[in-house]
Design an enzyme around this catalytic site. Structure first.
Site, PDB file in Angstrom:
ATOM      1  N   ASP A 166      68.991  40.588  66.604  1.00  0.00           N
ATOM      2  CA  ASP A 166      70.149  41.412  66.238  1.00  0.00           C
ATOM      3  C   ASP A 166      71.467  40.650  66.365  1.00  0.00           C
ATOM      4  O   ASP A 166      72.492  41.217  66.767  1.00  0.00           O
ATOM      5  CB  ASP A 166      70.195  42.682  67.092  1.00  0.00           C
ATOM      6  CG  ASP A 166      69.020  43.609  66.824  1.00  0.00           C
ATOM      7  OD1 ASP A 166      68.314  43.414  65.817  1.00  0.00           O
ATOM      8  OD2 ASP A 166      68.798  44.540  67.622  1.00  0.00           O
ATOM      9  N   HIS A 200      72.451  47.387  62.270  1.00  0.00           N
ATOM     10  CA  HIS A 200      71.630  47.388  63.488  1.00  0.00           C
ATOM     11  C   HIS A 200      71.006  46.012  63.730  1.00  0.00           C
ATOM     12  O   HIS A 200      70.453  45.784  64.813  1.00  0.00           O
ATOM     13  CB  HIS A 200      70.567  48.491  63.442  1.00  0.00           C
ATOM     14  CG  HIS A 200      69.360  48.192  62.606  1.00  0.00           C
ATOM     15  ND1 HIS A 200      68.131  48.769  62.833  1.00  0.00           N
ATOM     16  CD2 HIS A 200      69.190  47.390  61.516  1.00  0.00           C
ATOM     17  CE1 HIS A 200      67.253  48.337  61.947  1.00  0.00           C
ATOM     18  NE2 HIS A 200      67.864  47.503  61.142  1.00  0.00           N
ATOM     19  N   HIS A 223      70.252  50.581  66.830  1.00  0.00           N
ATOM     20  CA  HIS A 223      70.762  49.578  67.760  1.00  0.00           C
ATOM     21  C   HIS A 223      72.165  49.086  67.417  1.00  0.00           C
ATOM     22  O   HIS A 223      72.763  48.359  68.221  1.00  0.00           O
ATOM     23  CB  HIS A 223      69.786  48.399  67.855  1.00  0.00           C
ATOM     24  CG  HIS A 223      69.664  47.860  69.251  1.00  0.00           C
ATOM     25  ND1 HIS A 223      68.637  47.050  69.673  1.00  0.00           N
ATOM     26  CD2 HIS A 223      70.451  48.020  70.358  1.00  0.00           C
ATOM     27  CE1 HIS A 223      68.781  46.740  70.940  1.00  0.00           C
ATOM     28  NE2 HIS A 223      69.887  47.307  71.380  1.00  0.00           N
ATOM     29  N   ASP A 238      63.894  43.364  73.023  1.00  0.00           N
ATOM     30  CA  ASP A 238      63.816  43.721  71.599  1.00  0.00           C
ATOM     31  C   ASP A 238      62.859  42.766  70.903  1.00  0.00           C
ATOM     32  O   ASP A 238      62.714  41.603  71.314  1.00  0.00           O
ATOM     33  CB  ASP A 238      65.220  43.584  70.993  1.00  0.00           C
ATOM     34  CG  ASP A 238      65.415  44.345  69.692  1.00  0.00           C
ATOM     35  OD1 ASP A 238      64.440  44.488  68.931  1.00  0.00           O
ATOM     36  OD2 ASP A 238      66.560  44.757  69.425  1.00  0.00           O
ATOM     37  N   GLU A 281      66.305  53.330  68.977  1.00  0.00           N
ATOM     38  CA  GLU A 281      65.356  53.164  67.862  1.00  0.00           C
ATOM     39  C   GLU A 281      64.082  53.993  67.991  1.00  0.00           C
ATOM     40  O   GLU A 281      63.084  53.697  67.334  1.00  0.00           O
ATOM     41  CB  GLU A 281      65.018  51.683  67.636  1.00  0.00           C
ATOM     42  CG  GLU A 281      66.217  50.813  67.285  1.00  0.00           C
ATOM     43  CD  GLU A 281      66.723  50.998  65.856  1.00  0.00           C
ATOM     44  OE1 GLU A 281      66.122  51.782  65.094  1.00  0.00           O
ATOM     45  OE2 GLU A 281      67.737  50.337  65.493  1.00  0.00           O
ATOM     46  N   ASP A 312      61.144  49.125  70.030  1.00  0.00           N
ATOM     47  CA  ASP A 312      60.220  48.276  69.265  1.00  0.00           C
ATOM     48  C   ASP A 312      59.896  46.965  69.978  1.00  0.00           C
ATOM     49  O   ASP A 312      59.107  46.157  69.472  1.00  0.00           O
ATOM     50  CB  ASP A 312      60.711  48.039  67.839  1.00  0.00           C
ATOM     51  CG  ASP A 312      61.879  47.057  67.717  1.00  0.00           C
ATOM     52  OD1 ASP A 312      62.124  46.244  68.633  1.00  0.00           O
ATOM     53  OD2 ASP A 312      62.558  47.090  66.669  1.00  0.00           O
ATOM     54  N   HIS A 365      63.642  41.902  67.987  1.00  0.00           N
ATOM     55  CA  HIS A 365      64.599  41.251  67.091  1.00  0.00           C
ATOM     56  C   HIS A 365      65.823  40.786  67.874  1.00  0.00           C
ATOM     57  O   HIS A 365      66.210  41.403  68.868  1.00  0.00           O
ATOM     58  CB  HIS A 365      65.045  42.228  66.002  1.00  0.00           C
ATOM     59  CG  HIS A 365      63.907  42.930  65.318  1.00  0.00           C
ATOM     60  ND1 HIS A 365      63.393  44.129  65.782  1.00  0.00           N
ATOM     61  CD2 HIS A 365      63.175  42.581  64.233  1.00  0.00           C
ATOM     62  CE1 HIS A 365      62.387  44.503  64.999  1.00  0.00           C
ATOM     63  NE2 HIS A 365      62.223  43.582  64.054  1.00  0.00           N
ATOM     64  N   ASP A 416      65.406  48.155  73.072  1.00  0.00           N
ATOM     65  CA  ASP A 416      64.909  48.692  71.807  1.00  0.00           C
ATOM     66  C   ASP A 416      63.436  49.023  72.001  1.00  0.00           C
ATOM     67  O   ASP A 416      62.649  48.171  72.423  1.00  0.00           O
ATOM     68  CB  ASP A 416      65.090  47.645  70.704  1.00  0.00           C
ATOM     69  CG  ASP A 416      64.800  48.174  69.315  1.00  0.00           C
ATOM     70  OD1 ASP A 416      63.861  48.984  69.160  1.00  0.00           O
ATOM     71  OD2 ASP A 416      65.493  47.756  68.362  1.00  0.00           O
TER      72      ASP A 416
END
Length: 349
Positions: A147, A160, A120, A143, A296, A253, A145, A251
């Protein structure tokens, strides 16, 4: 259900902005096989895994002219020492500079861009290049996260986990001069960004989100409000004042690890399939998607072939849904239902 009412009609208005003129006709797919924004090798094979899962065939079945621009050829420096604990800064900076140029050229040529990562950290280049052509863009970041760490708040030093900090104008006095990033200029204000799906936010990131008043939705918010309301608020926040290009940075995830196991930083309690696809359907329904990242996917981290295939196939579904594939199926338009023909020859027989 898509948005209805004044906002929906506003978003359906024919756009005059040069970024939007060829939106329904042409899609460019660009691979970015890059992994130095984090420590786990294998994510550089993400673009191939997504293509092997049938991406190009799926997109060809939609109403687009599809152009595969292949993969960028990144060069890793033999010596790239950490700077303020930031890992591989010059390599990541050079890769993103290359990606930024490629993104800008593709969007400038009238394509809707699909960038396949890679990790990312690549969003620094994709969003930056997009902003060169569409400086009024807005960003939807899906996401687990945020980031948005700065080099001073990052627990790991992995880039990332820091791309959004490079983009935000309000954080520039918090960002040191990182080697390799002199080309990058902040391109977003905090009001231009919405997060969806957060569930693993570092302490420094939490402080940044609160201090800057960034709109975000955690998984708890999604549970509480429902994904329909989350998308209504997201699009109203970003588009009520002005219709403008959307950059979607997705992302894999963001999904629950039961759906997307082949990724580097999985977090339990993520999006369901239906929630993730609803997000992309609503973004498509605005008619404003100008570029997207899908990042990712890491085939090396799948515990089995089935795990890798499930993750890559999910990535294909996300991309296709963002570009108009519907859950009731994509169908060739028909002017009218065919009538029964009186086949006299058949009757004679």
């Amino acid at each position: 259900m898509a948005l209805r009412g004044p906002l929906f009609r506003l978003l359906r208005t024919q756009l005059s902005h040069t970024c939007q003129q060829s939106r329904a006709q042409s899609v460019a797919v660009l691979g970015a096989p890059f992994s130095r924004g984090q420590k786990r090798r294998g994510v550089e094979h993400g673009p191939k895994a997504i293509r092997d899962a049938g991406l190009m065939d799926r997109l060809s079945g939609l109403d687009y002219s599809v152009h595969d621009f292949g993969d960028l050829n990144f060069h890793h420096l033999e010596t790239d020492e950490s700077y303020m604990d930031v890992k591989f800064p010059r390599t990541v900076g050079a890769a993103n500079k290359m990606l930024s140029g490629a993104t800008s050229r593709a969007i400038g040529a009238g394509h809707t861009l699909v960038m396949l990562g890679g990790d990312h950290s690549l969003a620094i280049g994709s969003v930056g290049g997009h902003a060169e052509q569409c400086p009024d863009l807005c960003l939807i970041w899906v996401d687990a996260h945020a980031d948005v760490n700065t080099p001073m708040t990052s627990p790991s030093g992995n880039l990332h986990g820091q791309p959004v900090a490079f983009m935000l104008k309000e954080l520039q006095d918090k960002m040191p001069d990182i080697p390799g990033f002199s080309w990058m200029k902040p391109c977003l204000s905090s009001r231009d960004l919405v997060y969806i799906g957060l569930r693993d936010v570092d302490p420094g990131e939490h402080q940044i989100l609160k201090n800057l008043g960034i709109q975000y939705f955690t998984m708890r918010d999604i549970d509480r409000l429902g994904i329909q309301r989350v998308m209504e608020v997201t699009l109203d926040h970003l588009l009520a004042r002005k219709q403008r290009p959307i950059h979607l940075s997705f992302d894999i995830d963001a999904f629950d690890p039961s759906l997307a196991p082949a990724t580097g930083t999985p977090v339990n309690g993520g999006l369901t399939y239906r929630e993730g696809i609803y997000i992309t359907e609503e973004i498509h329904n605005t008619g404003l998607l100008s570029a997207m990242d899908l990042v990712e996917v890491n085939p090396v981290l799948g515990a089995s072939r089935e795990a890798v295939e499930a993750t890559a196939s999910l990535a294909v579904d996300v991309i296709a849904s963002s570009l108009g594939q519907t859950r009731e199926g994509s169908h060739v338009p028909m002017d009218e239902i065919p009538s029964v023909k009186d086949d006299t020859e058949q009757l004679r027989i």
